[in-house]
Motif scaffolding. Structure first.
Motif, short mmCIF file in Angstrom:
data_model
loop_
_atom_site.label_atom_id
_atom_site.label_comp_id
_atom_site.label_asym_id
_atom_site.label_seq_id
_atom_site.Cartn_x
_atom_site.Cartn_y
_atom_site.Cartn_z
N ARG A 33 14.56 38.94 15.26
CA ARG A 33 14.05 39.14 13.90
C ARG A 33 12.57 38.76 13.81
O ARG A 33 11.76 39.46 13.19
CB ARG A 33 14.87 38.30 12.93
CG ARG A 33 14.31 38.22 11.52
CD ARG A 33 15.22 37.40 10.62
NE ARG A 33 14.59 37.11 9.34
CZ ARG A 33 14.01 35.97 9.02
NH1 ARG A 33 13.99 34.97 9.90
NH2 ARG A 33 13.45 35.79 7.84
N ASN A 90 9.60 41.33 12.77
CA ASN A 90 8.79 41.07 11.58
C ASN A 90 7.30 41.04 11.90
O ASN A 90 6.47 41.45 11.08
CB ASN A 90 9.22 39.76 10.91
CG ASN A 90 10.46 39.92 10.05
OD1 ASN A 90 10.78 41.02 9.61
ND2 ASN A 90 11.17 38.82 9.81
N LYS A 91 6.94 40.58 13.08
CA LYS A 91 5.53 40.62 13.49
C LYS A 91 5.05 42.06 13.61
O LYS A 91 3.95 42.41 13.18
CB LYS A 91 5.35 39.90 14.84
CG LYS A 91 5.37 38.38 14.73
CD LYS A 91 5.10 37.74 16.08
CE LYS A 91 5.14 36.21 15.98
NZ LYS A 91 4.91 35.56 17.29
N LEU A 105 6.33 44.65 12.11
CA LEU A 105 6.43 45.36 10.83
C LEU A 105 5.51 44.77 9.76
O LEU A 105 5.47 45.27 8.63
CB LEU A 105 7.88 45.29 10.31
CG LEU A 105 8.93 46.00 11.16
CD1 LEU A 105 10.33 45.66 10.67
CD2 LEU A 105 8.71 47.51 11.12
N GLU A 106 4.77 43.73 10.11
CA GLU A 106 3.93 43.05 9.13
C GLU A 106 2.92 44.00 8.49
O GLU A 106 2.65 43.93 7.29
CB GLU A 106 3.20 41.89 9.80
CG GLU A 106 2.52 40.95 8.83
CD GLU A 106 1.96 39.71 9.53
OE1 GLU A 106 1.29 38.92 8.86
OE2 GLU A 106 2.19 39.56 10.75
N LYS A 149 9.54 42.70 5.70
CA LYS A 149 10.02 41.43 6.24
C LYS A 149 11.54 41.42 6.20
O LYS A 149 12.13 41.36 5.13
CB LYS A 149 9.43 40.25 5.45
CG LYS A 149 9.78 38.90 6.08
CD LYS A 149 9.09 37.76 5.36
CE LYS A 149 9.40 36.43 6.05
NZ LYS A 149 8.73 35.29 5.37
N LEU A 150 12.13 41.48 7.37
CA LEU A 150 13.59 41.52 7.46
C LEU A 150 14.17 40.13 7.30
O LEU A 150 13.62 39.15 7.80
CB LEU A 150 14.01 42.10 8.82
CG LEU A 150 13.48 43.50 9.16
CD1 LEU A 150 13.90 43.87 10.58
CD2 LEU A 150 13.97 44.52 8.17
N SER A 151 15.31 40.06 6.60
CA SER A 151 16.03 38.80 6.45
C SER A 151 17.25 38.80 7.37
O SER A 151 17.68 39.86 7.86
CB SER A 151 16.48 38.62 5.00
OG SER A 151 17.48 39.57 4.67
N SER A 173 14.94 48.36 8.18
CA SER A 173 13.88 48.31 7.16
C SER A 173 14.31 49.04 5.90
O SER A 173 13.99 48.60 4.78
CB SER A 173 12.58 48.93 7.71
OG SER A 173 12.78 50.26 8.13
N SER A 203 16.74 46.79 4.10
CA SER A 203 16.02 45.68 3.50
C SER A 203 15.37 46.08 2.19
O SER A 203 15.47 45.37 1.18
CB SER A 203 14.96 45.16 4.48
OG SER A 203 14.24 44.09 3.93
#
Length: 448
Positions: A262, A266-267, A269-270, A275-277, A337, A340
């Motif tokens: 994760r 997230n890096k 997709l920043e 931002k995935l949870s 994504s 999310s």
């Protein structure tokens, strides 16, 4: 002839509502599609539109009135050439609910007991000729109510209707007790009435509100009035716990690989603002598990089981005074994504009580995650007609024994799968939970 505007059923589970605000006043001309009122249902505040055009002749229900039953007249609409003087002459004449503005036939609008409007549909043919009671007065009943009465051997003359103008509807017939046929009643007239129709003992209820208040007499407390949502939650979950045979399966899941994966995603997709949870991964894992174990992707439908092909996953969202369970449809087909973004949108609108009924009804499986509140593990109550719900706890650092016999530290997340035994047997539930665990412990597989 003036037309009554009836309290609409704005969701399949709505039985009554609060007329929060009128958006029109007496004398206003309205057309089809114009907004008439804001109505609070058991889940949200929704706007009610006019179906016909005319002039508002009289508002029958005041703003802020609570507990207005579906199909109760709330206003009178005047057609061209009519005046307020015509209202009195038409007010006492019974007529079918199909003619009312803003509502479908009463039998089609009556909410299903399991929260869905599906199942056996009401007949669309015209209502049969009305029967008469002992006084020669006409008995008004919906076609569905007549059919249920015939199937159960009920005498419509002995049933009091709760619909418009005393019309007998489905709920009245279902709540009535079967009575012997008239011929049998004559033959057994000498027997005591209590013996012939003694009701079965009712289930033991809790103490009354007055009895509870008396216990705390003299103590300082605040009485909190129940709104429609809290009443519905209380009724539905009591029903679920009493009628759904729950059993529970528990597993610990090592999520270190998931947390690392994760962080890497997230890096990357920043730049896209994504931002995935952890919850996004849980939704995806459950959706794919339902595809891997298709027999568990099912719901209880009264006298049958419905096996769904898509993975429609509901997620519990806490809001002030209650909760929603918005449904992510076709979750197995969507990227992390996309899930999310959709979940964030549904959760935000749920907290504002702006979800449409189709967005929180349906699904075969639900997720309730209390890990962010520090809860290690818990048992969730199934939301009928779902077949199962996954209760998710917090990820906690714990000592574990590896396959080599060494002791190390891992992040462990405890989950409990609550299962409806009518839909899913123990071994099948174990297969489903195993598939969920495999997906979460090997997160890259979910992208394959």
């Amino acid at each position: 002839m003036p037309t009554e505007i009836l309290m609409p059923a704005l969701s399949p589970t709505m039985e009554e509502g609060t007329l929060a605000k009128w958006l029109v006043k007496e004398g206003d001309a309205v057309s089809s599609g114009d907004l008439l009122a804001e109505i609070e249902t058991d889940k949200a505040t929704m706007e009610f539109e006019a179906v016909d055009e005319g002039v508002i002749g009289k508002l029958l229900i005041g703003e802020g009135t609570e507990g207005v039953k579906v199909n109760t007249p709330i206003a009178v609409l005047l057609e061209e050439g009519e005046s307020a003087d015509d209202i009195g002459s038409s007010g006492g004449s019974p007529r079918p609910a199909e003619q009312a503005t803003g509502t479908a036939p009463a039998e089609a609008k009556e909410p299903a007991a399991n929260g869905y409007s599906g199942g056996e549909s009401a007949p669309s043919s015209p209502a049969p000729a009305a029967t008469q009671n002992a006084d020669g007065q006409r008995i008004f009943a919906s076609p569905l109510a007549r059919r249920i009465a015939a199937d159960r051997g009920l005498d419509l003359a002995s049933i009091k209707g709760s619909g418009p103008h005393g019309r007998i509807v489905k709920a009245d017939v279902e709540g009535a007790q079967a009575a012997p046929a008239k011929a049998e009643q004559s033959a057994e007239a000498s027997q005591p009435q209590a013996q012939a129709s003694a009701p079965a003992p009712a289930p033991t209820a809790g103490p009354s509100a007055d009895a509870v208040a008396k216990i705390y007499e003299g103590r300082d407390y605040e009485e909190v009035k129940l709104d429609g949502m809290r009443k519905t939650i209380a009724a539905r979950l009591t029903e679920a716990k009493q009628q759904v045979p729950h059993f529970y399966l528990r597993r610990d899941i090592r999520i270190d690989a998931l947390l690392k994966f994760r962080g890497e995603l997230n890096k990357q997709l920043e730049g896209r603002g994504v931002k995935l949870s952890v919850n996004d991964f849980i939704i995806k894992a459950c959706a794919l598990a339902l595809q891997s174990v298709p027999d568990a992707n099912a719901v209880w439908a009264g006298d049958r089981v419905l096996r769904l092909k898509p993975s429609d996953v509901a997620v519990a969202v806490a809001i002030e005074g209650g909760l929603f369970t918005p449904v992510l449809k076709d979750a197995e087909m969507k990227s992390l994504s996309a899930l999310s973004a959709e979940m964030k949108d549904l959760a935000a609108r749920a907290r504002d009580r702006k979800l449409a009924p189709h967005e929180y009804q349906g699904g075969s499986f639900a997720i309730s995650n209390l890990g962010m509140f520090g809860i290690d593990n818990f048992d969730a109550v199934i939301n009928p007609p779902h077949g199962a719900i996954l209760a998710v706890g917090a990820g906690v650092k714990k000592p574990i024994v590896t396959g080599d016999g060494d002791v190390s530290v891992a992040t462990v997340m405890s989950v409990t799968l609550s299962v409806d035994h009518r839909v899913i047997d123990g071994a099948l539930g174990a297969q489903l939970l195993h598939a969920i665990v495999e997906n979460l412990e090997n997160p890259m597989v979910m992208l394959a």
